[in-house]
Design an enzyme around this catalytic site. Structure first.
Site, PDB file in Angstrom:
ATOM      1  N   ASN A   5       1.060  -1.146   0.266  1.00  0.00           N
ATOM      2  CA  ASN A   5      -0.034   0.002   0.191  1.00  0.00           C
ATOM      3  C   ASN A   5       0.961   1.172   0.041  1.00  0.00           C
ATOM      4  O   ASN A   5       1.377   1.526   0.977  1.00  0.00           O
ATOM      5  CB  ASN A   5      -0.899  -0.129   1.221  1.00  0.00           C
ATOM      6  CG  ASN A   5      -1.779   1.092   1.230  1.00  0.00           C
ATOM      7  OD1 ASN A   5      -1.841   1.995   0.281  1.00  0.00           O
ATOM      8  ND2 ASN A   5      -2.319   1.347   2.517  1.00  0.00           N
ATOM      9  N   LYS A  48       0.043   4.218  -0.406  1.00  0.00           N
ATOM     10  CA  LYS A  48      -0.591   5.469   0.370  1.00  0.00           C
ATOM     11  C   LYS A  48      -0.339   6.634  -0.716  1.00  0.00           C
ATOM     12  O   LYS A  48      -0.384   6.451  -1.829  1.00  0.00           O
ATOM     13  CB  LYS A  48      -0.106   5.518   1.833  1.00  0.00           C
ATOM     14  CG  LYS A  48      -0.196   4.481   2.885  1.00  0.00           C
ATOM     15  CD  LYS A  48      -0.131   4.518   4.094  1.00  0.00           C
ATOM     16  CE  LYS A  48      -0.314   3.159   4.971  1.00  0.00           C
ATOM     17  NZ  LYS A  48      -0.288   3.175   6.261  1.00  0.00           N
ATOM     18  N   GLU A  76      -5.478  -4.783  10.573  1.00  0.00           N
ATOM     19  CA  GLU A  76      -4.374  -3.620  10.789  1.00  0.00           C
ATOM     20  C   GLU A  76      -4.694  -2.884  12.171  1.00  0.00           C
ATOM     21  O   GLU A  76      -5.667  -2.035  12.031  1.00  0.00           O
ATOM     22  CB  GLU A  76      -4.489  -2.730   9.815  1.00  0.00           C
ATOM     23  CG  GLU A  76      -3.969  -3.204   8.357  1.00  0.00           C
ATOM     24  CD  GLU A  76      -3.573  -2.206   7.561  1.00  0.00           C
ATOM     25  OE1 GLU A  76      -2.535  -2.749   6.683  1.00  0.00           O
ATOM     26  OE2 GLU A  76      -4.016  -1.145   7.490  1.00  0.00           O
ATOM     27  N   HIS A 132      -9.519   1.340   4.829  1.00  0.00           N
ATOM     28  CA  HIS A 132      -8.412   1.394   5.595  1.00  0.00           C
ATOM     29  C   HIS A 132      -8.690   2.267   6.594  1.00  0.00           C
ATOM     30  O   HIS A 132      -9.451   3.286   6.772  1.00  0.00           O
ATOM     31  CB  HIS A 132      -7.140   2.011   4.559  1.00  0.00           C
ATOM     32  CG  HIS A 132      -5.983   1.791   5.264  1.00  0.00           C
ATOM     33  ND1 HIS A 132      -5.345   2.882   6.044  1.00  0.00           N
ATOM     34  CD2 HIS A 132      -4.855   0.985   4.966  1.00  0.00           C
ATOM     35  CE1 HIS A 132      -4.105   2.661   6.451  1.00  0.00           C
ATOM     36  NE2 HIS A 132      -3.888   1.329   5.673  1.00  0.00           N
ATOM     37  N   GLU A 154      -6.875   4.718   7.913  1.00  0.00           N
ATOM     38  CA  GLU A 154      -6.876   5.895   7.520  1.00  0.00           C
ATOM     39  C   GLU A 154      -8.023   6.618   6.796  1.00  0.00           C
ATOM     40  O   GLU A 154      -8.300   7.910   6.988  1.00  0.00           O
ATOM     41  CB  GLU A 154      -5.385   6.375   6.557  1.00  0.00           C
ATOM     42  CG  GLU A 154      -4.253   6.160   7.602  1.00  0.00           C
ATOM     43  CD  GLU A 154      -3.064   5.460   6.669  1.00  0.00           C
ATOM     44  OE1 GLU A 154      -3.116   5.477   5.543  1.00  0.00           O
ATOM     45  OE2 GLU A 154      -2.297   4.956   7.282  1.00  0.00           O
ATOM     46  N   GLY A 156       2.434   2.399  11.091  1.00  0.00           N
ATOM     47  CA  GLY A 156       3.209   3.529  10.582  1.00  0.00           C
ATOM     48  C   GLY A 156       4.109   4.046  11.916  1.00  0.00           C
ATOM     49  O   GLY A 156       4.728   5.051  12.040  1.00  0.00           O
ATOM     50  N   SER A 170       3.311  -1.874  10.487  1.00  0.00           N
ATOM     51  CA  SER A 170       4.825  -1.933  10.446  1.00  0.00           C
ATOM     52  C   SER A 170       5.574  -3.505  10.316  1.00  0.00           C
ATOM     53  O   SER A 170       6.467  -3.890  11.020  1.00  0.00           O
ATOM     54  CB  SER A 170       5.271  -1.693  12.098  1.00  0.00           C
ATOM     55  OG  SER A 170       4.852  -0.104  12.392  1.00  0.00           O
TER      56      SER A 170
HETATM   57  P1  13P Z   1       2.986   0.626   7.796  1.00  0.00           P
HETATM   58  O1  13P Z   1       3.587  -0.614   7.127  1.00  0.00           O
HETATM   59  O2  13P Z   1       3.691   1.632   7.344  1.00  0.00           O
HETATM   60  O3  13P Z   1       2.833   0.582   8.930  1.00  0.00           O
HETATM   61  O4  13P Z   1       1.377   0.815   7.185  1.00  0.00           O
HETATM   62  C1  13P Z   1       0.653  -0.530   7.265  1.00  0.00           C
HETATM   63  C2  13P Z   1      -0.505   0.170   6.524  1.00  0.00           C
HETATM   64  O5  13P Z   1      -1.294   0.668   6.719  1.00  0.00           O
HETATM   65  C3  13P Z   1      -0.947  -0.905   5.252  1.00  0.00           C
HETATM   66  O6  13P Z   1      -2.110  -0.605   4.596  1.00  0.00           O
END
Ligand code: 13P
Length: 256
Positions: free
Chosen positions: A9, A11, A168, A96, A98, A174, A214
């Protein structure tokens, strides 16, 4: 046996055509022999077309990071599932954290998108997960149960089997704080148990559940080796060819 599936992803990164193109061109030869893992990348909308042209005929699948549940019309700033399909996507990430937490998406909205994704023929990767306070208050299972009931409301057996569920935990995204393999496995097991209760064991054993938060080359193998973890959704580490490759290789080597 469930095949591991890894999603990168991106982002809101690598969104200029040149950088996306360079990235994908370097990735293709490195991963061409990884046949035991399904590989998906989810670049920003602006570079889906470039990515789609380059990955044709390779083992890489293309995903949107989001979509709306209508085909077209006056929905400024949103994206149609038909456009995603036409540009070459066969996957889409939905719900997601976010999208849920920054943009206010609800389980009800995500459920509408999910049904639309099936209708259009996109394979959905649907994210669920608890916030840090919820975990600290011992509410993880309650939150996951609520999200499962509402996000996946009224799905048929065939649809739930096609769904990739991405667990997640929001506190691990992150932040560099990965859930331990045991913490992740506990929730994955809970999710599979929910599917078992709702659809039966046969179905539950077919659904793939990814972990996300992560994931790095040094923790990937331990996570993917857990009995109920079928791969991962990777953010930061999917933006670097070497770390993404290491994670893909770890998944490729897991056989259950
Ligand atoms: P990170 O791997 O940067 O923690 O992000 C995970 C994520 O949100 C994947 O969709």
């Amino acid at each position: 046996m469930r095949k591991q599936i890894i999603g990168g992803n991106w982002k809101m990164n690598l969104g200029s055509p040149q950088e996306a193109q360079e990235f994908v061109e370097k990735l293709i030869p490195k991963i061409k022999d990884l046949n035991n893992v399904d590989i998906v990348i989810a670049p920003p909308f602006t570079v889906l077309y470039e990515a789609s042209k380059i990955i044709k005929g390779t083992n890489i699948n293309l995903s949107g990071q989001n979509m709306y549940f209508e085909d077209k019309g006056a929905f400024t700033g949103d994206i149609s599932p038909i456009f995603l399909k036409d540009v070459g996507c066969n996957y889409v990430i939905l719900g997601h954290s976010e999208r849920r937490n920054i943009f206010g998406e609800t389980d009800e909205l995500i459920n509408k998108k999910l049904k639309k994704a099936f209708f259009i023929g996109l394979n959905p990767i649907v994210c669920i997960g608890e916030q840090l306070e919820e975990r600290e208050q011992g509410k993880t299972e309650e939150i996951i149960d609520y999200q499962l009931k509402n996000t996946f409301k009224d799905l048929s057996k065939e649809e739930i089997i096609k769904t990739i569920i991405a667990y997640e935990p929001v506190w691990a995204i992150g932040t560099g704080k990965t859930a331990t393999p045991e913490q992740a496995e506990e929730v994955h097991k809970f999710i599979r148990e929910y599917i078992n209760k709702t659809y039966g064991l046969d179905t539950a054993e077919k659904v793939r559940i990814q972990y996300g938060g992560s994931i790095k080359p040094n923790n990937a193998e331990d996570l993917f080796n857990q009995p109920n973890i079928d791969g991962g959704l990777v953010g930061g580490a999917s933006l670097n060819i070497d770390s993404f490759y290491e994670i893909l290789k770890a998944a490729n080597e897991v056989s259950k």
